[in-house]
Design a protein around this motif. Structure first.
Motif, PDB file in Angstrom:
ATOM      1  N   GLY A  94       0.790  -1.222   0.000  1.00  0.00           N
ATOM      2  CA  GLY A  94       0.000   0.000   0.000  1.00  0.00           C
ATOM      3  C   GLY A  94       0.819   1.267   0.000  1.00  0.00           C
ATOM      4  O   GLY A  94       0.265   2.365  -0.150  1.00  0.00           O
ATOM      5  N   ASP A  95       2.151   1.167   0.148  1.00  0.00           N
ATOM      6  CA  ASP A  95       3.011   2.350   0.127  1.00  0.00           C
ATOM      7  C   ASP A  95       2.952   3.042  -1.227  1.00  0.00           C
ATOM      8  O   ASP A  95       2.963   2.391  -2.280  1.00  0.00           O
ATOM      9  CB  ASP A  95       4.462   1.960   0.414  1.00  0.00           C
ATOM     10  CG  ASP A  95       4.735   1.775   1.893  1.00  0.00           C
ATOM     11  OD1 ASP A  95       3.811   2.011   2.699  1.00  0.00           O
ATOM     12  OD2 ASP A  95       5.865   1.396   2.244  1.00  0.00           O
ATOM     13  N   ILE A  96       2.902   4.370  -1.192  1.00  0.00           N
ATOM     14  CA  ILE A  96       3.023   5.172  -2.410  1.00  0.00           C
ATOM     15  C   ILE A  96       4.496   5.453  -2.628  1.00  0.00           C
ATOM     16  O   ILE A  96       5.166   6.016  -1.748  1.00  0.00           O
ATOM     17  CB  ILE A  96       2.241   6.490  -2.295  1.00  0.00           C
ATOM     18  CG1 ILE A  96       0.784   6.221  -1.916  1.00  0.00           C
ATOM     19  CG2 ILE A  96       2.337   7.276  -3.595  1.00  0.00           C
ATOM     20  CD1 ILE A  96       0.035   5.374  -2.920  1.00  0.00           C
ATOM     21  N   GLU A 157       2.186   2.088  -6.622  1.00  0.00           N
ATOM     22  CA  GLU A 157       1.848   1.609  -5.280  1.00  0.00           C
ATOM     23  C   GLU A 157       2.427   0.216  -5.083  1.00  0.00           C
ATOM     24  O   GLU A 157       2.438  -0.595  -6.007  1.00  0.00           O
ATOM     25  CB  GLU A 157       0.327   1.574  -5.107  1.00  0.00           C
ATOM     26  CG  GLU A 157      -0.135   1.071  -3.755  1.00  0.00           C
ATOM     27  CD  GLU A 157      -1.654   1.051  -3.649  1.00  0.00           C
ATOM     28  OE1 GLU A 157      -2.194   0.164  -2.966  1.00  0.00           O
ATOM     29  OE2 GLU A 157      -2.304   1.922  -4.257  1.00  0.00           O
ATOM     30  N   TYR A 176      -1.704   7.305 -10.697  1.00  0.00           N
ATOM     31  CA  TYR A 176      -0.360   6.770 -10.884  1.00  0.00           C
ATOM     32  C   TYR A 176       0.067   6.943 -12.332  1.00  0.00           C
ATOM     33  O   TYR A 176      -0.746   7.165 -13.222  1.00  0.00           O
ATOM     34  CB  TYR A 176      -0.302   5.290 -10.509  1.00  0.00           C
ATOM     35  CG  TYR A 176      -0.761   4.986  -9.101  1.00  0.00           C
ATOM     36  CD1 TYR A 176      -0.254   5.677  -8.021  1.00  0.00           C
ATOM     37  CD2 TYR A 176      -1.722   4.003  -8.858  1.00  0.00           C
ATOM     38  CE1 TYR A 176      -0.670   5.405  -6.730  1.00  0.00           C
ATOM     39  CE2 TYR A 176      -2.144   3.723  -7.564  1.00  0.00           C
ATOM     40  CZ  TYR A 176      -1.612   4.429  -6.510  1.00  0.00           C
ATOM     41  OH  TYR A 176      -2.031   4.156  -5.231  1.00  0.00           O
TER      42      TYR A 176
END
Length: 310
Positions: A94-96, A157, A176
């Protein structure tokens, strides 16, 4: 990290005293439950019999909790752990993140993301330029370079880790994709806290600011996504005012990083406004006087915040 960067500023005696005074006050204003620096084998003030949970960088020895890493003590409820200053980025689902394409391979792009290994973005894990959801064909594979090519900067992501240990990304949302007309900055990953929002539109400046969890930060002209299209449409050039805004915001990021402060959109905008209000040239933001001023402003902000809480 901060001490090394500040030593390169060539502060005069007055500036050095002002900066040390500000940093000392900031240390005093830190919450009592965190901020204490420890080295390997230092004792951590906590009693294991009180139900304290030993986290990363800690070890129980002779009835006491000691540090196994150099860093800062952090506490979350009963959990005690040591946060290292120069740790590498540790991905979480889930990290951007922001990365740079280093290879176009069969059905995938390989990216450098400031991690111990490269990340992979599969062709099947992103939106196609036509915006239509469909199976990828041989033609799509042949046209991969028309989407991303080497040295392109993109935002994605973290999707997860595969069995072979590789990190996979996904870019199925329209937010994105390829980033254009801006600057890519690298900061220590621990300065970027995980938050609900990592995409910021600075309407006053007409810029996009993306704080990547991996320590890569993007500052660029705002990109609007035409309705019905899968990829944003870039501009061939940007105005002089926009270029100046990009440089001002980017230098704000650099100053905050050099001082070792947490990187937030509020802090970055405050640095840009301080530059304008003091009628300072953009290039002078990287000089010693502006660093000292930002440290003193941070002291004033935290004192005002503590008074409001009190």
């Amino acid at each position: 990290m901060r001490d090394l960067q500040l030593r390169q500023l060539r502060l005069n005696q007055t500036q050095r005293v002002r900066l040390n005074t500000a940093l000392h006050k900031l240390q005093e204003l830190c919450p009592a439950h965190s901020g204490a620096a420890v080295a390997v084998a230092d004792k951590i003030p906590a009693n294991p019999e009180d139900g304290v949970l030993k986290g990363h960088g800690t070890l129980e020895m002779d009835g006491q909790i000691v540090a196994t890493l150099c860093g800062v003590i952090e506490r979350v409820n009963k959990l005690v752990y040591v946060r290292t200053h120069r740790s590498r980025y540790k991905p979480e689902v889930g990290d951007i993140i922001v990365g740079r394409v280093i290879e176009v391979a069969t059905k995938l792009w390989r990216l450098e993301i400031n991690f111990s290994q490269d990340a992979v973005l599969m062709l099947s894990s992103m939106n196609l330029p036509d915006g239509i959801q469909r199976r990828r064909t041989a033609t799509d594979e042949l046209n991969m370079r028309s989407i991303f090519e080497e040295n392109d900067v993109i935002c994605a992501e973290v999707r997860g880790f595969q069995h072979d240990g590789s990190l996979h990304l996904q870019a199925r949302s329209l937010k994105y994709g390829k980033l254009m007309n801006g600057q890519l900055l690298r900061v220590p990953p621990y300065l970027v806290k995980r938050r609900k929002q990592h995409f910021h539109y600075l309407e006053e400046y007409g810029l996009d600011l993306i704080l990547g969890c991996n320590g890569l930060v993007w500052v660029g002209g705002h990109i609007s996504i035409p309705e019905g299209e899968g990829q944003p449409r870039g501009k061939s050039d940007i105005s002089l005012d926009t270029r100046q805004h990009i440089c001002r915001i980017a230098n704000g990021v650099r100053v905050i990083s050099s001082l070792g402060f947490s990187l937030t959109v509020e802090a970055v905008v405050e640095a840009a406004k301080a530059c304008v209000s003091s009628k300072m040239d953009i290039k002078d933001m990287l000089g010693p006087e502006f660093h000292v001023q930002m440290a003193e402003r941070e002291v004033e902000r935290r004192i005002l915040l503590s008074k409001k809480k009190g």
